[in-house]
Enzyme design. Structure first.
Site, short mmCIF file in Angstrom:
data_model
loop_
_atom_site.label_atom_id
_atom_site.label_comp_id
_atom_site.label_asym_id
_atom_site.label_seq_id
_atom_site.Cartn_x
_atom_site.Cartn_y
_atom_site.Cartn_z
N LYS A 126 -14.49 32.50 15.71
CA LYS A 126 -15.43 31.38 15.74
C LYS A 126 -16.86 31.93 15.90
O LYS A 126 -17.68 31.83 15.01
CB LYS A 126 -15.10 30.42 16.89
CG LYS A 126 -13.64 30.01 17.00
CD LYS A 126 -13.21 29.02 15.94
CE LYS A 126 -11.72 28.77 15.86
NZ LYS A 126 -11.00 28.41 17.07
N TRP B 238 -7.25 21.43 22.01
CA TRP B 238 -6.97 22.80 22.45
C TRP B 238 -6.48 22.83 23.87
O TRP B 238 -5.60 23.62 24.23
CB TRP B 238 -8.18 23.71 22.23
CG TRP B 238 -8.38 23.97 20.76
CD1 TRP B 238 -9.43 23.59 20.00
CD2 TRP B 238 -7.44 24.61 19.87
NE1 TRP B 238 -9.22 23.96 18.68
CE2 TRP B 238 -8.02 24.59 18.58
CE3 TRP B 238 -6.19 25.20 20.02
CZ2 TRP B 238 -7.37 25.13 17.45
CZ3 TRP B 238 -5.56 25.75 18.91
CH2 TRP B 238 -6.15 25.71 17.65
N ASP C 34 -10.94 28.83 28.26
CA ASP C 34 -10.82 29.11 26.83
C ASP C 34 -12.20 28.90 26.23
O ASP C 34 -12.65 27.77 26.05
CB ASP C 34 -9.79 28.15 26.20
CG ASP C 34 -9.66 28.36 24.69
OD1 ASP C 34 -10.41 29.17 24.12
OD2 ASP C 34 -8.80 27.69 24.08
C1 LIG Z 1 -9.55 28.15 17.35
C2 LIG Z 1 -9.24 27.89 18.79
C3 LIG Z 1 -8.04 28.28 19.39
C4 LIG Z 1 -6.94 28.95 18.60
O1 LIG Z 1 -7.30 30.23 18.23
P1 LIG Z 1 -6.27 31.21 17.48
O2 LIG Z 1 -7.03 32.47 17.44
O3 LIG Z 1 -6.00 30.61 16.14
O4 LIG Z 1 -5.05 31.30 18.31
C5 LIG Z 1 -7.84 28.02 20.72
N1 LIG Z 1 -8.78 27.42 21.46
C6 LIG Z 1 -9.96 27.02 20.93
C7 LIG Z 1 -10.98 26.35 21.79
C8 LIG Z 1 -10.22 27.25 19.58
O5 LIG Z 1 -11.39 26.87 19.05
#
Ligand SMILES: *Cc1c(COP(=O)(O)O)cnc(C)c1O
Length: 360
Positions: free
Chosen positions: A195, A101, A171
């Site tokens: 998540k 990521w 993030d």
């Molecule tokens: C799932 C995830 C993303 C991507 O998320 P989207 O909503 O599909 O754009 C980005 N960063 C992390 C850490 C993730 O777990």
């Protein structure tokens, strides 16, 4: 039979929340409407959105000088919105590379900015968080970005980088609300909801006010934090149902002791599972160094990968769902977000222990 869903995302939601959503599905609080059918500008939905924001603010103790935005486009859109909004005339940003990521965030930022990789876990195959005293930071960086939990690699920061005047950007898609954090250390936090918060389609951004309003020239209106902040996330139609379900999750967290309690349960769940992996005499292996192991996403492999299919098949028959690892790394991954009860992890531990006895 009880089933337990270990999907990395979209992921398990609290059972109570799903039941409440079902009860309220056709007629929300006597309004005669489903939340899905409400105008986002009507008093009913405005009250739902306001409660969701205020509950999130209280859970995370968000200071008054931070805006909470309910956006769309997922964490992926934030990979672009962050440089577009936070460069503020500067030409470079610092990024930490701890895995898949991070790499995606870096690749997108490079379209708008030069990027200084302050540290990378690549040389060790992303099994750890590089130590802070090795980071090569740019004193003129517009901000520093890191991924607090690598959902695929299972590497999590258990500390917060101290960046002084340089805004810290995180993030937190896969570990927001899993532990207590000090929001005032951050310039901006973002998280896709699917998540650890709610259904897909909603992305939450928490941003310090002074970082808003400096968007790069030519940026589309929808990518300007200021537009969303000035319009209480209702510049356009927000993802109303996702905001509603996220709000139910926030209430569930508050009823269950808030983040302090959640953090303790998450520590117990993670310890239980890693312990079972570590005592398997190599039948199972988690490559991540112990100090940096994620409490949310537990990747592990079987020594004999030819048993993967059998493992997954038997897990399914025990009601243990979606354990297949990410396509880029193979093996297994158990995501044990807030909504995964301790009994779910215990059932998984019993299963993997039994499977290892059977085939080891
Ligand atoms: C799932 C995830 C993303 C991507 O998320 P989207 O909503 O599909 O754009 C980005 N960063 C992390 C850490 C993730 O777990």
């Amino acid at each position: 039979m009880a089933t337990y869903n270990f999907s990395a995302g979209p992921a398990v939601l609290p059972h109570e929340v799903l039941q409440q959503a079902r009860e309220e599905l056709l007629d929300w609080h006597g309004s005669g409407m489903s939340v899905m059918e409400m105008s986002h500008r009507g008093k009913e939905f405005m009250s739902i959105a306001a409660a969701a924001e205020s509950d999130l603010r209280s859970l995370l103790a968000i200071p008054a000088n931070y805006k909470v935005l309910f956006l769309q486009g997922g964490a992926h859109l934030q990979f672009a919105m962050i440089p577009l909004n936070l460069l503020r005339g500067k030409s470079s940003a610092d990024y930490v590379n701890t895995g898949e990521w991070s790499k995606k965030a870096i690749a997108e930022a490079k379209k708008f900015s030069s990027v200084n990789i302050v540290a990378s876990g690549a040389d060790k195959n992303f099994i750890n968080v590089p130590m802070f005293d090795t980071w090569q930071r740019d004193p003129n960086a517009a901000y520093l970005h890191y991924t607090s939990n690598e959902t695929i690699g299972g590497v999590e920061f258990n500390w917060v980088p101290e960046t002084g005047e340089i805004p810290l950007v995180a993030d937190m898609s896969s570990n927001i609300l899993s532990r207590q954090i000090d929001i005032s250390k951050y310039g901006l936090i973002y998280a896709g909801a699917q998540k650890n918060i709610g259904p897909a389609g909603l992305c939450i951004v928490i941003v310090r006010e002074d970082l808003i309003g400096h968007v790069s020239p030519g940026t589309p209106t929808m990518l300007d934090y200021k537009i969303h902040a000035d319009n209480d996330s209702m510049y356009n139609t927000p993802p109303t149902y996702g905001i509603y379900v996220a709000g139910l999750v926030f209430q569930w967290l508050k009823r269950n002791g808030g983040l302090a309690q959640m953090e303790q349960i998450n520590i117990s769940k993670a310890n239980l599972l890693y312990q079972a992996i570590d005592v398997s005499n190599g039948f199972y292996n988690c490559p991540v160094v112990k100090s940096d192991r994620s409490r949310m996403n537990v990747p592990f492999t079987l020594k004999d990968a030819s048993l993967d299919g059998e493992f997954l098949k038997q897990a399914d028959t025990h009601g243990l769902l979606q354990l297949k690892g990410h396509r880029s790394v193979g093996g297994m991954r158990a995501s044990i977000y807030n909504a995964m009860p301790l009994e779910g992890v215990q059932t998984l531990v019993d299963f993997i222990t039994h499977f290892a006895k059977q085939y080891g």
